[in-house]
Design a protein around this motif. Structure first.
Motif, PDB file in Angstrom:
ATOM      1  N   THR A   1       0.841  -1.189   0.000  1.00 15.83           N
ATOM      2  CA  THR A   1       0.000   0.000   0.000  1.00 15.83           C
ATOM      3  C   THR A   1       0.877   1.240   0.000  1.00 15.83           C
ATOM      4  N   ILE A   2       0.641   2.105  -0.974  1.00 15.50           N
ATOM      5  CA  ILE A   2       1.390   3.355  -1.053  1.00 15.50           C
ATOM      6  C   ILE A   2       0.533   4.476  -0.486  1.00 15.50           C
ATOM      7  N   SER A   3       1.182   5.397   0.230  1.00 16.98           N
ATOM      8  CA  SER A   3       0.471   6.552   0.779  1.00 16.98           C
ATOM      9  C   SER A   3       1.376   7.768   0.685  1.00 16.98           C
ATOM     10  N   ARG A   4       0.753   8.919   0.818  1.00 17.80           N
ATOM     11  CA  ARG A   4       1.490  10.164   0.585  1.00 17.80           C
ATOM     12  C   ARG A   4       0.954  11.255   1.498  1.00 17.80           C
ATOM     13  N   ASP A   5       1.852  12.110   1.970  1.00 21.62           N
ATOM     14  CA  ASP A   5       1.491  13.294   2.725  1.00 21.62           C
ATOM     15  C   ASP A   5       1.974  14.491   1.914  1.00 21.62           C
ATOM     16  N   ASN A   6       1.074  15.160   1.229  1.00 20.42           N
ATOM     17  CA  ASN A   6       1.464  16.271   0.358  1.00 20.42           C
ATOM     18  C   ASN A   6       2.043  17.454   1.144  1.00 20.42           C
ATOM     19  N   ALA A   7       1.529  17.677   2.335  1.00 27.08           N
ATOM     20  CA  ALA A   7       2.005  18.802   3.132  1.00 27.08           C
ATOM     21  C   ALA A   7       3.459  18.596   3.557  1.00 27.08           C
ATOM     22  N   LYS A   8       3.821  17.336   3.819  1.00 27.12           N
ATOM     23  CA  LYS A   8       5.178  17.036   4.284  1.00 27.12           C
ATOM     24  C   LYS A   8       6.080  16.556   3.154  1.00 27.12           C
ATOM     25  N   ASN A   9       5.528  16.394   1.962  1.00 27.91           N
ATOM     26  CA  ASN A   9       6.301  15.866   0.825  1.00 27.91           C
ATOM     27  C   ASN A   9       6.944  14.526   1.151  1.00 27.91           C
ATOM     28  N   THR A  10       6.142  13.640   1.690  1.00 27.95           N
ATOM     29  CA  THR A  10       6.627  12.301   1.990  1.00 27.95           C
ATOM     30  C   THR A  10       5.754  11.258   1.301  1.00 27.95           C
ATOM     31  N   VAL A  11       6.357  10.116   1.019  1.00 28.85           N
ATOM     32  CA  VAL A  11       5.635   8.991   0.464  1.00 28.85           C
ATOM     33  C   VAL A  11       6.105   7.743   1.184  1.00 28.85           C
ATOM     34  N   SER A  12       5.176   6.843   1.458  1.00 35.24           N
ATOM     35  CA  SER A  12       5.497   5.619   2.183  1.00 35.24           C
ATOM     36  C   SER A  12       4.969   4.411   1.427  1.00 35.24           C
ATOM     37  N   LEU A  13       5.593   3.280   1.697  1.00 36.81           N
ATOM     38  CA  LEU A  13       5.169   2.030   1.084  1.00 36.81           C
ATOM     39  C   LEU A  13       5.089   0.974   2.179  1.00 36.81           C
TER      40      LEU A  13
END
Length: 115
Positions: free
Chosen positions: A68-80
């Motif tokens: 599952t991929i997710s993203r936090d646009n405010a923090k400019n992070t992406v996780s898997l």
């Protein structure tokens, strides 16, 4: 200059889980798509998963239902989040970020799944 810093790789047994994270810094332009690619020894780099700025995701068939991929646009992070890992998931995983001008790549983090 934009930079990507990955973390979270390691060694895990088959069936286990790992979570990769990537932090983007120094970007002057909006990041459109972010994602993860992987490269196993002797193989070409391949797409794992991507997510655009509106949250639309795309997965390789081999990881659907497990990653599952997710993203936090405010923090400019992406996780898997990687669950039910298999030995064939062993590879160096690279973070990717696309702006209107170019692609950026992280140095990669090793994921090793033992059988």
């Amino acid at each position: 200059q934009g930079q990507l810093a990955e973390s979270g790789g390691g060694l895990v047994q088959s069936g286990g889980s790992l979570r990769l994270s990537c932090a983007a810094s120094g970007f002057f332009f909006r990041i459109d798509s972010m994602g993860w690619y992987r490269q196993a020894p002797g193989e070409q780099r391949e797409l794992v998963a991507t997510i655009d700025s509106s949250g639309i995701t795309n997965y390789a068939d081999s990881v659907k239902g497990r990653f599952t991929i997710s993203r936090d646009n405010a923090k400019n992070t992406v996780s898997l989040q990687m669950n039910s890992l298999r030995p064939e998931d062993t590879a160096v995983y690279h973070c990717n970020a696309e702006t209107i001008f170019r692609n950026y790549w992280g140095q990669g983090t090793q994921v090793t799944v033992s059988s």
